[in-house]
Design an enzyme around this catalytic site. Structure first.
Site, PDB file in Angstrom:
ATOM      1  N   LEU A 155       0.853  -1.202   0.000  1.00 18.14           N
ATOM      2  CA  LEU A 155       0.000   0.000   0.000  1.00 18.14           C
ATOM      3  C   LEU A 155       0.888   1.253   0.000  1.00 18.14           C
ATOM      4  O   LEU A 155       0.893   2.035   0.946  1.00 18.14           O
ATOM      5  CB  LEU A 155      -0.935  -0.011   1.219  1.00 18.14           C
ATOM      6  N   GLY A 156       1.646   1.398  -1.081  1.00 21.70           N
ATOM      7  CA  GLY A 156       2.495   2.586  -1.230  1.00 21.70           C
ATOM      8  C   GLY A 156       1.758   3.630  -2.055  1.00 21.70           C
ATOM      9  O   GLY A 156       0.535   3.714  -2.021  1.00 21.70           O
ATOM     10  N   ARG A 157       2.530   4.412  -2.824  1.00 20.32           N
ATOM     11  CA  ARG A 157       1.912   5.478  -3.633  1.00 20.32           C
ATOM     12  C   ARG A 157       0.887   4.891  -4.602  1.00 20.32           C
ATOM     13  O   ARG A 157      -0.259   5.351  -4.654  1.00 20.32           O
ATOM     14  CB  ARG A 157       3.005   6.239  -4.415  1.00 20.32           C
ATOM     15  N   ILE A 158       1.299   3.862  -5.359  1.00 21.36           N
ATOM     16  CA  ILE A 158       0.371   3.307  -6.361  1.00 21.36           C
ATOM     17  C   ILE A 158      -0.723   2.500  -5.671  1.00 21.36           C
ATOM     18  O   ILE A 158      -1.904   2.599  -6.032  1.00 21.36           O
ATOM     19  CB  ILE A 158       1.131   2.449  -7.397  1.00 21.36           C
ATOM     20  N   GLY A 234       3.202  -5.184  -9.876  1.00 22.79           N
ATOM     21  CA  GLY A 234       4.462  -4.763  -9.244  1.00 22.79           C
ATOM     22  C   GLY A 234       5.679  -5.251 -10.002  1.00 22.79           C
ATOM     23  O   GLY A 234       6.223  -4.546 -10.855  1.00 22.79           O
ATOM     24  N   ARG A 235       6.104  -6.469  -9.680  1.00 27.03           N
ATOM     25  CA  ARG A 235       7.213  -7.102 -10.382  1.00 27.03           C
ATOM     26  C   ARG A 235       6.924  -8.589 -10.502  1.00 27.03           C
ATOM     27  O   ARG A 235       6.396  -9.197  -9.561  1.00 27.03           O
ATOM     28  CB  ARG A 235       8.530  -6.910  -9.620  1.00 27.03           C
ATOM     29  N   GLU A 264      11.094 -10.936 -18.228  1.00 26.27           N
ATOM     30  CA  GLU A 264      10.569 -10.186 -19.382  1.00 26.27           C
ATOM     31  C   GLU A 264      11.640 -10.048 -20.458  1.00 26.27           C
ATOM     32  O   GLU A 264      12.811  -9.849 -20.114  1.00 26.27           O
ATOM     33  CB  GLU A 264      10.104  -8.808 -18.899  1.00 26.27           C
ATOM     34  N   HIS A 282       3.832  -5.389 -19.820  1.00 28.62           N
ATOM     35  CA  HIS A 282       4.411  -4.356 -18.941  1.00 28.62           C
ATOM     36  C   HIS A 282       4.132  -2.945 -19.497  1.00 28.62           C
ATOM     37  O   HIS A 282       5.059  -2.212 -19.834  1.00 28.62           O
ATOM     38  CB  HIS A 282       5.927  -4.584 -18.776  1.00 28.62           C
TER      39      HIS A 282
HETATM   40  P1  NAP Z   1       6.151   2.735  -2.935  1.00 30.67           P
HETATM   41  O1  NAP Z   1       5.392   3.989  -2.709  1.00 30.67           O
HETATM   42  O2  NAP Z   1       7.541   2.622  -2.412  1.00 30.67           O
HETATM   43  O3  NAP Z   1       5.272   1.527  -2.372  1.00 30.67           O
HETATM   44  C1  NAP Z   1       5.769   0.258  -2.166  1.00 30.67           C
HETATM   45  C2  NAP Z   1       4.924  -0.404  -1.091  1.00 30.67           C
HETATM   46  O4  NAP Z   1       5.349  -1.752  -0.937  1.00 30.67           O
HETATM   47  C3  NAP Z   1       5.037   0.270   0.256  1.00 30.67           C
HETATM   48  O5  NAP Z   1       3.759   0.427   0.764  1.00 30.67           O
HETATM   49  C4  NAP Z   1       5.823  -0.710   1.103  1.00 30.67           C
HETATM   50  O6  NAP Z   1       5.248  -0.661   2.403  1.00 30.67           O
HETATM   51  C5  NAP Z   1       5.537  -2.054   0.448  1.00 30.67           C
HETATM   52  N1  NAP Z   1       6.685  -2.949   0.611  1.00 30.67           N
HETATM   53  C6  NAP Z   1       7.976  -2.704   0.324  1.00 30.67           C
HETATM   54  N2  NAP Z   1       8.738  -3.774   0.608  1.00 30.67           N
HETATM   55  C7  NAP Z   1       7.889  -4.706   1.081  1.00 30.67           C
HETATM   56  C8  NAP Z   1       8.075  -6.029   1.562  1.00 30.67           C
HETATM   57  N3  NAP Z   1       9.288  -6.591   1.608  1.00 30.67           N
HETATM   58  N4  NAP Z   1       6.982  -6.717   1.984  1.00 30.67           N
HETATM   59  C9  NAP Z   1       5.763  -6.146   1.940  1.00 30.67           C
HETATM   60  N5  NAP Z   1       5.541  -4.897   1.500  1.00 30.67           N
HETATM   61  C10 NAP Z   1       6.582  -4.187   1.078  1.00 30.67           C
HETATM   62  O7  NAP Z   1       6.262   2.433  -4.496  1.00 30.67           O
HETATM   63  P2  NAP Z   1       5.195   2.727  -5.655  1.00 30.67           P
HETATM   64  O8  NAP Z   1       5.515   4.025  -6.300  1.00 30.67           O
HETATM   65  O9  NAP Z   1       3.835   2.499  -5.126  1.00 30.67           O
HETATM   66  O10 NAP Z   1       5.622   1.546  -6.669  1.00 30.67           O
HETATM   67  C11 NAP Z   1       5.513   0.214  -6.243  1.00 30.67           C
HETATM   68  C12 NAP Z   1       6.121  -0.743  -7.269  1.00 30.67           C
HETATM   69  O11 NAP Z   1       5.273  -0.825  -8.401  1.00 30.67           O
HETATM   70  C13 NAP Z   1       7.468  -0.354  -7.864  1.00 30.67           C
HETATM   71  O12 NAP Z   1       8.533  -0.705  -6.986  1.00 30.67           O
HETATM   72  C14 NAP Z   1       7.495  -1.141  -9.154  1.00 30.67           C
HETATM   73  O13 NAP Z   1       8.077  -2.414  -8.936  1.00 30.67           O
HETATM   74  C15 NAP Z   1       6.033  -1.324  -9.499  1.00 30.67           C
HETATM   75  N6  NAP Z   1       5.641  -0.557 -10.710  1.00 30.67           N
HETATM   76  C16 NAP Z   1       5.218  -1.250 -11.796  1.00 30.67           C
HETATM   77  C17 NAP Z   1       4.828  -0.544 -12.917  1.00 30.67           C
HETATM   78  C18 NAP Z   1       4.359  -1.255 -14.147  1.00 30.67           C
HETATM   79  O14 NAP Z   1       4.534  -0.731 -15.244  1.00 30.67           O
HETATM   80  N7  NAP Z   1       3.734  -2.414 -14.021  1.00 30.67           N
HETATM   81  C19 NAP Z   1       4.897   0.844 -12.959  1.00 30.67           C
HETATM   82  C20 NAP Z   1       5.322   1.494 -11.828  1.00 30.67           C
HETATM   83  C21 NAP Z   1       5.688   0.781 -10.695  1.00 30.67           C
HETATM   84  P3  NAP Z   1       6.090  -0.941   3.700  1.00 30.67           P
HETATM   85  O15 NAP Z   1       7.365  -0.147   3.545  1.00 30.67           O
HETATM   86  O16 NAP Z   1       5.209  -0.501   4.808  1.00 30.67           O
HETATM   87  O17 NAP Z   1       6.314  -2.419   3.697  1.00 30.67           O
HETATM   88  C1  8YV Z   2       8.378   1.113 -16.615  1.00 29.60           C
HETATM   89  C2  8YV Z   2       8.020   0.433 -14.141  1.00 29.60           C
HETATM   90  O1  8YV Z   2       7.790   0.217 -17.502  1.00 29.60           O
HETATM   91  O2  8YV Z   2       8.425   2.501 -13.091  1.00 29.60           O
HETATM   92  C3  8YV Z   2       8.483   1.267 -13.011  1.00 29.60           C
HETATM   93  O3  8YV Z   2       8.895   0.680 -12.002  1.00 29.60           O
HETATM   94  O4  8YV Z   2       7.991  -0.761 -14.052  1.00 29.60           O
HETATM   95  C4  8YV Z   2       7.525   1.050 -15.394  1.00 29.60           C
HETATM   96  O5  8YV Z   2       7.048   2.333 -15.193  1.00 29.60           O
HETATM   97  C5  8YV Z   2       9.816   0.862 -16.601  1.00 29.60           C
HETATM   98  O6  8YV Z   2      10.497   1.354 -15.531  1.00 29.60           O
HETATM   99  C6  8YV Z   2      10.435   1.452 -17.869  1.00 29.60           C
HETATM  100  O7  8YV Z   2      11.369   0.594 -18.345  1.00 29.60           O
END
Ligand code: NAP
Ligand code: 8YV
Length: 326
Positions: A155-158, A234-235, A264, A282
């Site tokens: 439950l982070g930013r996204i 996420g990942r 990927e 992705h």
């Molecule tokens: P964020 O604000 O840092 O949120 C991450 C959340 O995950 C935090 O709430 C954190 O809470 C929790 N977390 C971290 N480590 C953990 C663990 N070991 N066990 C359980 N919870 C954990 O990041 P965000 O901006 O929301 O982005 C989150 C992730 O989304 C990125 O790291 C990236 O991998 C993925 N993403 C994917 C795409 C896509 O294109 N599909 C795009 C953007 C991002 P706590 O610290 O309280 O545990």
């Molecule tokens: C992008 C992402 O696809 O921001 C991330 O963590 O997974 C995506 O926004 C990637 O970083 C661009 O290669």
């Protein structure tokens, strides 16, 4: 820094969108490398590269191959591809691109959830392939969003942006992370299994890396249950893909929507052939608007570092580092 001779040299790793290259060229001298492999590092790179604009894995050996390196600016918010702990030990700053993609990714999470539950891609194929005309209406979907209870892993930013959207859909939200968030009223579960037992829909938006590797395993999938839907934004590494494919095949869960995969762009055959998996390549942040925002923040981090010694969005592991100039 507009004077080309004085501009720091930035190494661009992998393919970077034109918008990022144009903005980088306005401030820096650029070198390019196809992948961050120490064997491809030239003498010029060794002696001159002060910054990396990264769209690839950056491991410890690559960081060590660039002795003048001060900063790695990652194109993306998730930085599991970068060895940030090694960078911190070497005094190398790492930055990422938070916030600018949050709402876009949350939009796609909801889109993927609806596509998975209500089978919209399959229904469109039904129409396009002539089956509507030949056979009649697309079959009623087994699943619905109505009555679902959603758990968010991360439950982070996204995660919060997804939760806000789910509230508007009238669905109850709960979550798991390493700690309870004091500023939300959603139910907190201290383990992922407990969360999976309490809900029937699990949205994963936690970072990758060793701490979350295969966090969603056979036990979590069993706990989610036969009406269970999992969405992974996420990942890919956070989900045991073999266990997931088996759970889909055996009816342990109902369906999965995946935007990310462990290796990927390779997607396991067992997922490709699964009729109850909805798969995206992705694309959650992949609009011109949002990728340009990410490019700008990546470049702004480099500019801020080389002009005033502090970046805009350092990652936690390196946030304490200070520029020594030069
Ligand atoms: P964020 O604000 O840092 O949120 C991450 C959340 O995950 C935090 O709430 C954190 O809470 C929790 N977390 C971290 N480590 C953990 C663990 N070991 N066990 C359980 N919870 C954990 O990041 P965000 O901006 O929301 O982005 C989150 C992730 O989304 C990125 O790291 C990236 O991998 C993925 N993403 C994917 C795409 C896509 O294109 N599909 C795009 C953007 C991002 P706590 O610290 O309280 O545990
Ligand atoms: C992008 C992402 O696809 O921001 C991330 O963590 O997974 C995506 O926004 C990637 O970083 C661009 O290669």
């Amino acid at each position: 820094m507009n004077e080309q001779t004085a501009a720091p040299i930035i190494l661009v790793t992998g393919k970077m969108m034109n918008h990022a290259i144009d903005r980088l060229e306005a401030h820096f001298r650029l070198l390019h490398i196809e992948r961050a492999d120490p064997a491809l590092v030239t003498g010029d790179m060794r002696s001159m590269v002060k910054g990396v604009a990264a769209n690839t894995v950056i491991d410890a050996a690559f960081i060590d191959a660039l002795p003048q390196l001060q900063i790695i600016a990652n194109f993306g918010v998730g930085y599991d591809k970068i060895d940030a702990e090694h960078a911190a030990r070497k005094g190398v700053m790492v930055t990422n691109t938070p916030d600018v993609l949050t709402e876009e990714v949350a939009d796609v999470a909801i889109g993927l959830l609806i596509n998975t539950v209500r089978e919209l891609p399959k229904a469109e194929n039904w129409l396009r392939s002539g089956r509507w005309r030949a056979e009649g209406s697309y079959p009623l979907t087994r699943a619905t969003l109505r009555g679902r209870s959603v758990g968010i892993f991360g439950l982070g930013r996204i995660g919060r942006a997804v939760a806000r959207r789910l509230e508007a859909f009238g669905l109850p939200v709960s979550y798991h992370g390493r700690r309870r968030a004091e500023d939300v009223e959603y139910a907190y579960y201290p383990t992922l299994v407990a969360l999976a037992e309490a809900v029937d829909t699990l949205i994963c938006i936690a970072p990758g890396g060793a701490a979350t590797r295969h966090a969603v395993d056979a036990t979590v999938l069993r706990a989610l249950g036969a009406n269970g839907v999992i969405i992974n934004m996420g990942r890919g590494s956070t989900v045991d893909e073999e266990a997931l494919a088996a759970a889909l095949r055996e009816g342990t869960i109902l369906a999965a929507g995946l935007d990310v995969f462990a290796e990927e762009p390779n997607v396991p055959e067992a997922l490709l052939s699964s009729p109850n998996a909805c798969l995206l390549p992705h694309v959650a942040s992949a609009s011109v608007h949002t990728r340009q925002g990410m490019a700008e923040l990546m470049v702004d981090n480099l500019v801020a570092w080389f002009t005033r010694g502090t970046p805009l969005t350092p990652v936690a592991e390196t946030a304490h580092l200070k520029s020594t100039g030069g």
